[in-house]
Scaffold this active site. Structure first.
Site: not given
Ligand code: BGC
Length: 499
Positions: A184, A220
């Site tokens: 992200k 999360d």
């Molecule tokens: C991450 C996860 C996370 C999810 C939602 C993903 O990009 O790799 O660890 O739970 O986003 O936030």
């Protein structure tokens, strides 16, 4: 078909729009639009296939020797129990990886089975910092935490801290967690491959003006499952559909080959966002998904996430709108500067555009804001585009969730499974028909599972406290057991015989 879906949706529109929109389908250009939209449509058979591929990938991820190359990482979380309702105490929580970075003071109350957010503070993380050095990032986090402690007179207490860090981490212990890779928008140097708890503690030590108690690291999804688990103890899946997407669930220890021990269960952070990173979703990726991936800061990784989550949906819509315009199927063939700007089309616009009552008006507002010359047919097409892309996202998530539910049912050899999923994330919560479409897909692909969906209220914050609280309860219980060792040998033997 796409047309039928569209007419179904439009039925709720005031008559005027309905007739204008259906007239649109009598025009020859509708066929060309449909040809684009159909690429986002997933049949039941295709969804079943996707679910089956994920099922195999879950097994690869859990395997002792196959997990290294597995695209779905299936990370052990060292969370071995969901809440039993006896947890209590005061905790600090940090939450990094969603829309904002937050610091929270949380109280877990046993009597009322409630988790109270006492105070919380949002700290912005500037975009440059998201892609700067790890040291800068952790210094910033430590500074925000200090400000919070100071303004709430907590600086002299050493409260246990739950750290919701929503990125894929290889967890060694509850307080040792190595970042596998950023996802992200984050890409700070010097953090991948490092222990995040250590980096946080080092940053606090560099300041030297306060200290923290024991730390529990939490994804999360796990926080969401745990915070819902306090209210509903059959909550064994946590799912996020927000900026990113992911899910965790309670797996039988005997199937978690990378952690010693056969008894009981452990929560597994699936990291399903990485599904397809080995090319297994190529047949359903469109050319627009490929561009979104290529233009991202982490090309080639988190393929599934890029077809689903809030960070990317708006951009897929934008790319398709540009293409339809260039083909002369929208806005009289004229794009605008705003429409041509990467990431300018926010995912929240999709929710506004698809709103049942004011959707058409909202669409027209967004199009005007983008400096586009639209007519009613254009607005209808834009709604169709949003619908096609958000529906695909909901169905893919539904297929993935069905895979998890089916797996839990088979694991437990149950004819029917009754379980609860804790859910969080802006896409799930804010989009008008996302949750409905997701549930319909789960019903279709997991017909022997009765699933209750529980929307988590701040699972990332409260859940981190919950994980810390459960870890403390387990430690307390095992201390009690140790202390009473020897005295209860006979009783234990009796219990074993009873079983
Ligand atoms: C991450 C996860 C996370 C999810 C939602 C993903 O990009 O790799 O660890 O739970 O986003 O936030």
């Amino acid at each position: 078909s796409v047309t039928a879906r569209f007419i179904h949706r439009q039925r709720d529109f005031p008559g005027e729009h309905f007739s204008i929109c259906t007239t649109f389908f009598s025009l020859s250009l509708s066929l060309q639009v449909q040809r684009y939209l159909e690429r986002f449509h997933l049949t039941r058979e295709k969804l079943q296939e996707v679910s089956e591929r994920l099922r195999k990938d879950l097994i690869r991820g859990l395997g002792k020797h196959s997990h290294h190359k597995a695209p779905v990482k299936m990370l052990p979380t060292f969370v071995r129990a969901t809440p039993d309702g006896t947890e209590k105490g005061d905790f600090l929580a940090l939450d990094l990886g969603g829309t904002n970075f937050r610091v929270l003071h949380v109280r877990v109350m046993e009597e009322q089975q409630r988790v109270l957010k006492m105070d919380s503070q949002i700290c912005a993380i500037p975009k440059e910092m998201m892609q700067g050095t790890g040291e800068q990032l952790f210094d910033h986090i430590a500074a925000c935490l200090y400000d919070f402690l100071l303004s709430h007179n907590l600086e002299r207490e050493t409260l246990p801290l739950g750290f919701t860090f929503s990125f894929p981490c290889e967890q060694k212990e509850i307080d040792k967690s190595i970042l596998i890779r950023w996802t992200k928008g984050f890409n700070c140097s010097g953090v991948e491959g490092e222990d995040v708890v250590k980096l946080l503690k080092e940053a606090i030590r560099r300041r030297g003006d306060y200290d923290i108690g024991s730390v529990a690291m939490v994804n999360d999804t796990v926080g969401t499952m745990m915070s819902c688990g306090f209210r509903d103890q059959s909550c064994e899946i946590g799912m996020i559909i927000g900026t990113g997407t992911n899910a965790c669930y309670m797996e039988e220890m005997k199937n978690v080959k990378r952690v010693e021990g056969e008894a009981g269960r452990m929560c597994i952070n699936t990291e399903w966002g990485g599904f397809g990173d080995d090319g297994s979703l190529r047949d359903i990726q469109t050319e627009f998904d490929v561009v979104v991936d290529e233009m991202s800061i982490n090309p080639g990784v988190h393929t599934f996430e890029k077809m689903i989550s809030g960070m990317y949906l708006g951009e897929i819509v934008r790319l398709l709108l540009v293409r339809l315009t260039e083909d002369g199927l929208l806005f009289g063939g004229r794009t605008s500067k705003a429409l041509l700007t990467p990431e300018a089309f926010e995912t929240k616009f999709i929710s506004e555009i698809e709103e049942q009552d004011n959707g058409l008006e909202n669409t027209q507002k967004v199009l005007s804001k983008f400096g586009l010359k639209w007519d009613t047919v254009d607005s209808c097409v834009v709604r169709l585009v949003c619908d096609a892309i958000s529906s695909r996202s909901a169905r893919l998530c539904g297929a993935a969730l069905a895979t998890l539910a089916n797996r839990i049912r088979v694991n437990r050899r149950q004819e029917r499974l009754k379980t609860t999923v804790g859910v969080d994330g802006t896409v799930y919560k804010k989009h008008p028909n996302f949750s409905e479409e997701l549930r319909a897909t789960v019903r279709l692909l997991a017909p022997k599972c009765d699933i209750t969906f529980l929307v988590s209220e701040d699972g990332s914050g409260k859940g981190a406290a919950m994980v810390t609280a459960v870890a403390q309860r387990l430690a307390r219980q095992s201390r009690l057991l140790e202390e009473s060792d020897g005295e209860t040998d006979d009783e234990e033997e009796e219990e074993e015989e009873d079983q």
